[in-house]
Every structure is written in C-alpha cells, then in structure tokens.
Scaffold this motif. Structure first.
Motif, mmCIF file in Angstrom:
data_model
loop_
_atom_site.group_PDB
_atom_site.id
_atom_site.type_symbol
_atom_site.label_atom_id
_atom_site.label_comp_id
_atom_site.label_asym_id
_atom_site.label_seq_id
_atom_site.Cartn_x
_atom_site.Cartn_y
_atom_site.Cartn_z
ATOM 1 N N SER A 26 0.845 -1.192 0.000
ATOM 2 C CA SER A 26 0.000 0.000 0.000
ATOM 3 C C SER A 26 0.881 1.243 0.000
ATOM 4 C CB SER A 26 -0.892 0.001 1.241
ATOM 5 O OG SER A 26 -1.588 1.223 1.346
ATOM 6 N N ARG A 30 -3.485 2.437 3.460
ATOM 7 C CA ARG A 30 -4.881 2.062 3.286
ATOM 8 C C ARG A 30 -4.963 0.736 2.538
ATOM 9 N NH1 ARG A 30 -7.471 7.716 1.121
ATOM 10 N NH2 ARG A 30 -5.886 7.391 -0.497
ATOM 11 N N TYR A 32 -6.377 -1.449 -0.511
ATOM 12 C CA TYR A 32 -6.808 -1.203 -1.881
ATOM 13 C C TYR A 32 -7.475 -2.429 -2.489
ATOM 14 C CZ TYR A 32 -4.578 3.334 -1.988
ATOM 15 O OH TYR A 32 -4.274 4.652 -1.749
ATOM 16 N N GLN A 107 -9.974 -6.235 5.839
ATOM 17 C CA GLN A 107 -10.358 -4.944 6.415
ATOM 18 C C GLN A 107 -10.926 -5.126 7.831
ATOM 19 O OE1 GLN A 107 -13.840 -2.960 4.905
ATOM 20 N NE2 GLN A 107 -12.890 -0.948 5.157
ATOM 21 N N GLN A 112 -8.450 -1.018 8.374
ATOM 22 C CA GLN A 112 -7.921 -0.082 7.395
ATOM 23 C C GLN A 112 -9.052 0.566 6.600
ATOM 24 O OE1 GLN A 112 -5.235 -3.276 5.894
ATOM 25 N NE2 GLN A 112 -3.857 -1.557 5.506
ATOM 26 N N THR A 113 -8.807 1.767 6.137
ATOM 27 C CA THR A 113 -9.712 2.440 5.224
ATOM 28 C C THR A 113 -9.579 1.762 3.868
ATOM 29 O OG1 THR A 113 -9.455 4.529 6.391
ATOM 30 C CG2 THR A 113 -10.217 4.649 4.103
ATOM 31 N N TYR A 114 -10.721 1.516 3.200
ATOM 32 C CA TYR A 114 -10.706 0.826 1.909
ATOM 33 C C TYR A 114 -10.847 1.815 0.764
ATOM 34 C CZ TYR A 114 -12.017 -2.095 -2.004
ATOM 35 O OH TYR A 114 -12.063 -2.682 -3.242
ATOM 36 N N ASP A 133 -8.728 9.389 -2.785
ATOM 37 C CA ASP A 133 -9.579 9.800 -1.667
ATOM 38 C C ASP A 133 -11.054 9.756 -2.054
ATOM 39 O OD1 ASP A 133 -7.365 10.218 -0.076
ATOM 40 O OD2 ASP A 133 -7.355 12.409 -0.341
ATOM 41 N N VAL A 136 -12.769 6.233 -1.644
ATOM 42 C CA VAL A 136 -12.860 5.573 -0.346
ATOM 43 C C VAL A 136 -14.277 5.021 -0.180
ATOM 44 C CG1 VAL A 136 -12.853 5.951 2.163
ATOM 45 C CG2 VAL A 136 -11.025 6.915 0.742
#
Length: 155
Positions: A26, A30, A32, A107, A112-114, A133, A136
């Motif tokens: 990553s 984040r 992915y 996740q 984590q932010t996806y 961004d 997301v």
C-alpha cells in the motif's frame, strides 16, 4: 491457471500458500482493491481463504541508516469458506465477489480504510491522491450480493 499448477497442487494436497491480493504494498497504509488471483486459486483448488493483515510496515532509518520496520503487525482472521462456488474460477462475477469478500475479511481484522482502486495505479501516478480519496468506500464490494449458484448446485 495453467502457470499456477504447482500452487494448485500444493493447495489440493493440503498445503498453504500466501498471496498478497493487492499485488503490491500500500502506498499510504490504506487497503486497496484486490486482484482476483486469490479467488481464482481458491475456487480452482476448492479450499478456504484465511485473511491475513500485515500493516504498520513503514520503514524508518535504523542503525547506520539501514531501512528498518519497527513493529509490523500481522493479524490472522477466520477462514472464509467459498466451497459452494468451487470450480467457478472462470466466472468474472464470482471472482470479483470472492475477492471483495477476502478484502473485506482483511479490512475487518485491520480496520484499514478501503479504497476502490488498485494500489499500483496510485503508485505509478495514474491515479492522484485526491482521486484515490474520492474512491474511499465503507467496505470492499459494498452493496454487492453473492452471485447466484447454478440451479442444482455444483458437483
């Protein structure tokens, strides 16, 4: 799948194989979008997938300027059984759904932010940080439903 025959043989023999579905590290910590190879192998071999999250892997300068990772974390989740879809490794909808479920499993254990984009597109600059961004999402495959099984099930 032809080039992966040794991997499939190992899986069918009860072995384990590690694969990084994102295909790269990553660029920003984040999570992915995953590539479908993990689904293709699991469905072809008829084996479950164990999600594993590896994070906090940022390098810092260590002694003598040598790059070092301070305290990487590895978290192992519960196995996800996709056996109802075994053998459906040529169905694109099934591959995407299974991959998204694996990424959702990662996740869930990593928090984590996806980002609904491939990490490699951010790394090579074809997708800007602002564009990433904007992609997301709450979770991989948000809103998708499991693909329908063929009538009569699979043999």
């Amino acid at each position: 799948l032809e080039g992966l025959q040794p991997v499939l043989d190992a899986l069918k023999a009860g072995g384990m194989v590690a694969i990084y579905p994102e295909g790269t590290r990553s660029p920003d910590g984040r999570l992915y979008k995953g590539h479908t190879g993990v689904a293709r192998m699991a469905l072809a071999a008829g084996v479950p997938v164990i999600p594993v999250a590896v994070f906090d892997t940022q390098t810092v300068k260590g002694p003598l300027g040598i790059p070092w990772i301070r305290r990487p974390r590895v978290v192992v989740g519960r196995a996800i059984d996709f056996s109802p879809y075994a053998g459906m490794h040529d169905d694109r909808a099934v591959l995407r759904w299974v991959t998204d479920e694996v990424m959702a499993g990662i996740q869930a254990i990593s928090a984590q932010t996806y980002v609904e984009a491939y990490a490699s597109s951010v790394k090579r600059g074809s997708l800007s940080a602002a564009e990433a961004d904007a992609r997301v999402r709450e979770r991989p495959g948000l809103g998708s439903t499991p693909p329908q099984l063929p009538s009569g099930g699979l043999s």
